[in-house]
Design an enzyme around this catalytic site. Structure first.
Site, PDB file in Angstrom:
ATOM      1  N   ARG A  59       6.076 -10.679  -0.063  1.00  0.00           N
ATOM      2  CA  ARG A  59       5.816 -11.237   1.115  1.00  0.00           C
ATOM      3  C   ARG A  59       5.008 -10.654   2.198  1.00  0.00           C
ATOM      4  NH1 ARG A  59       9.945 -11.902  -1.261  1.00  0.00           N
ATOM      5  NH2 ARG A  59      11.084 -13.956  -1.655  1.00  0.00           N
ATOM      6  N   THR A  60       5.552  -9.336   2.606  1.00  0.00           N
ATOM      7  CA  THR A  60       4.959  -8.720   3.662  1.00  0.00           C
ATOM      8  C   THR A  60       3.406  -8.459   3.383  1.00  0.00           C
ATOM      9  OG1 THR A  60       7.120  -8.097   4.406  1.00  0.00           O
ATOM     10  CG2 THR A  60       5.515  -6.722   5.436  1.00  0.00           C
ATOM     11  N   LYS A  87      -1.971  13.230  -6.106  1.00  0.00           N
ATOM     12  CA  LYS A  87      -2.036  14.635  -6.162  1.00  0.00           C
ATOM     13  C   LYS A  87      -1.702  15.522  -5.180  1.00  0.00           C
ATOM     14  CE  LYS A  87      -6.675  13.271  -7.791  1.00  0.00           C
ATOM     15  NZ  LYS A  87      -8.343  13.117  -7.635  1.00  0.00           N
ATOM     16  N   ARG A 109       3.963   0.402   4.752  1.00  0.00           N
ATOM     17  CA  ARG A 109       5.338   0.461   4.441  1.00  0.00           C
ATOM     18  C   ARG A 109       5.767   1.687   3.749  1.00  0.00           C
ATOM     19  NH1 ARG A 109       8.531  -4.290   1.467  1.00  0.00           N
ATOM     20  NH2 ARG A 109       8.360  -5.111   3.569  1.00  0.00           N
ATOM     21  N   HIS A 139      11.383  -3.227  10.944  1.00  0.00           N
ATOM     22  CA  HIS A 139      10.386  -4.211  10.200  1.00  0.00           C
ATOM     23  C   HIS A 139       9.977  -5.247  11.075  1.00  0.00           C
ATOM     24  CE1 HIS A 139       8.498  -6.327   7.140  1.00  0.00           C
ATOM     25  NE2 HIS A 139       9.574  -6.486   6.156  1.00  0.00           N
TER      26      HIS A 139
HETATM   27  C1  NCD Z   1      12.544  -7.180   3.485  1.00  0.00           C
HETATM   28  C2  NCD Z   1      12.235  -5.727   3.364  1.00  0.00           C
HETATM   29  O1  NCD Z   1      11.479  -5.130   2.553  1.00  0.00           O
HETATM   30  O2  NCD Z   1      12.721  -5.029   4.370  1.00  0.00           O
HETATM   31  N1  NCD Z   1      11.815  -7.975   2.748  1.00  0.00           N
HETATM   32  C3  NCD Z   1      10.845  -8.470   3.576  1.00  0.00           C
HETATM   33  O3  NCD Z   1      10.074  -7.929   4.012  1.00  0.00           O
HETATM   34  N2  NCD Z   1      10.736  -9.953   3.498  1.00  0.00           N
HETATM   35  C4  NCD Z   1      14.143  -7.525   2.986  1.00  0.00           C
HETATM   36  C5  NCD Z   1      14.509  -6.862   1.875  1.00  0.00           C
HETATM   37  O4  NCD Z   1      14.045  -6.125   1.124  1.00  0.00           O
HETATM   38  O5  NCD Z   1      15.762  -7.045   1.732  1.00  0.00           O
END
Ligand code: NCD
Length: 318
Positions: A59-60, A87, A109, A139
């Site tokens: 999703r993100t 590397k 991320r 997040h």
């Molecule tokens: C979340 C995450 O990766 O922090 N997912 C997301 O971004 N919608 C939640 C999760 O992984 O549980």
């Protein structure tokens, strides 16, 4: 250029601005869909956005890329596995390389808590760094899409948002989403209550910090039914099996599931309550499998809101 590093650095006026901008995009995209015309906006024409995901995401990452595309930006996905990071090149050098190429924003991320704060010290002002999740810490854009969803539940009214009662249930201990959603919801005046069994509860230090910084009033509610009776929206969190200790036995896990799982019966008995979850859902774990496609579920609305809020964030950052 501005970076989005931590939820707690967003002030209330910025939250209002991001939510209003995102709601405008939700409406405009809805209208475009209804009339069959493509959505068009060139706010970020000439800008380049890179998505660098060191941890898995659906999703993100996709909603950031779609958001950038919707605003006319160029998207440069960063394939971590085939990059010089493999590397041994450092992230600092990687970001320098992207800056030299003229990249304007990096959506990152990473499993390391706080890494965005460190990296932003190097890149400060030369690149917009957007936190798409760091370790178990934060997040921010997930928290933002969650408060946009709550704002819609409150009838698009910031005053009524203060009357809304949100329950957050499940793996609070390992979740970065809870930090973001709790922080932003509390900043907007939403009344928030938590529920987690001991093994999934926040540490006493974290709870103290939330009580001090966010004026969280109560300790986590011991009983799920008691919580359900007191809220308008319930947000389940994914049980983070990858972050649970390997020593958890299947029996211990099953006992946890018994304590946190939301079922169609809960939503039938607490008729007022709507359901949220950040995804991905472990069906049959934190949510009963029969809740997929449930009429009270806001999960798809959250996903839709994710694109709009990331459009608002990219504009704010760039
Ligand atoms: C979340 C995450 O990766 O922090 N997912 C997301 O971004 N919608 C939640 C999760 O992984 O549980």
């Amino acid at each position: 250029m501005r970076s989005l590093l931590r939820s707690n650095t967003l002030d209330v006026d910025t939250l209002y601005q991001l939510i209003r901008t995102a709601q405008g995009f939700v409406d405009a995209m809805e209208k475009a869909r209804a009339t069959g015309r493509p959505f068009h906006n060139d706010s970020l024409k000439g800008k380049t956005v890179t998505t660098l995901f060191h941890e898995a995401s659906t999703r993100t990452r996709l909603s950031f890329e779609l958001a950038a595309k919707n605003l006319g930006a160029t998207i440069l996905p960063f394939p971590v596995e085939q990059s010089s990071l493999k590397k041994g090149e450092s992230l600092e050098d990687t970001l320098e390389t992207l800056i030299a190429m003229g990249v304007d924003a990096v959506v990152l991320r990473h499993a390391q808590d706080g890494i965005h704060l460190e990296l932003d010290k190097h890149t400060h002002g030369r690149l917009a760094l957007l936190n798409a999740g760091d370790g178990m810490s934060d997040h921010p854009t997930q928290g933002l899409l969650d408060v946009l969803t709550l704002y819609q539940q409150a009838g698009y009214n910031f005053d009524d948002l203060k009357k809304l009662r949100l329950g957050i249930v499940g793996d609070i201990k390992h979740s970065r989403v809870v930090t973001a959603s709790l922080t932003l919801a509390k900043k907007l005046g939403v009344q928030v209550k938590l529920h987690a069994p001991d093994a999934l509860a926040p540490s006493p230090a974290t709870l103290d910090r939330w009580k001090q910084e966010l004026q969280l009033k109560d300790s986590p509610e011991f009983d799920l039914e008691t919580l359900l009776a007191q809220v308008d929206v319930i947000m389940a969190l994914r049980l983070q099996k990858e972050r649970l200790s390997a020593s958890e036995t299947p029996e211990a896990l099953e006992a946890l599931v018994q304590k946190i799982q939301l079922t169609p019966d809960h939503l039938a008995r607490y008729n007022r309550v709507k359901l949220m979850h950040p995804g991905p859902v472990n069906w049959g774990v934190e949510l009963h499998a029969d809740l997929a496609k449930h009429p009270k579920s806001l999960i798809n609305q959250q996903v839709r809101n994710g694109v709009a809020i990331r459009m608002a964030c990219l504009i704010w950052a760039l």
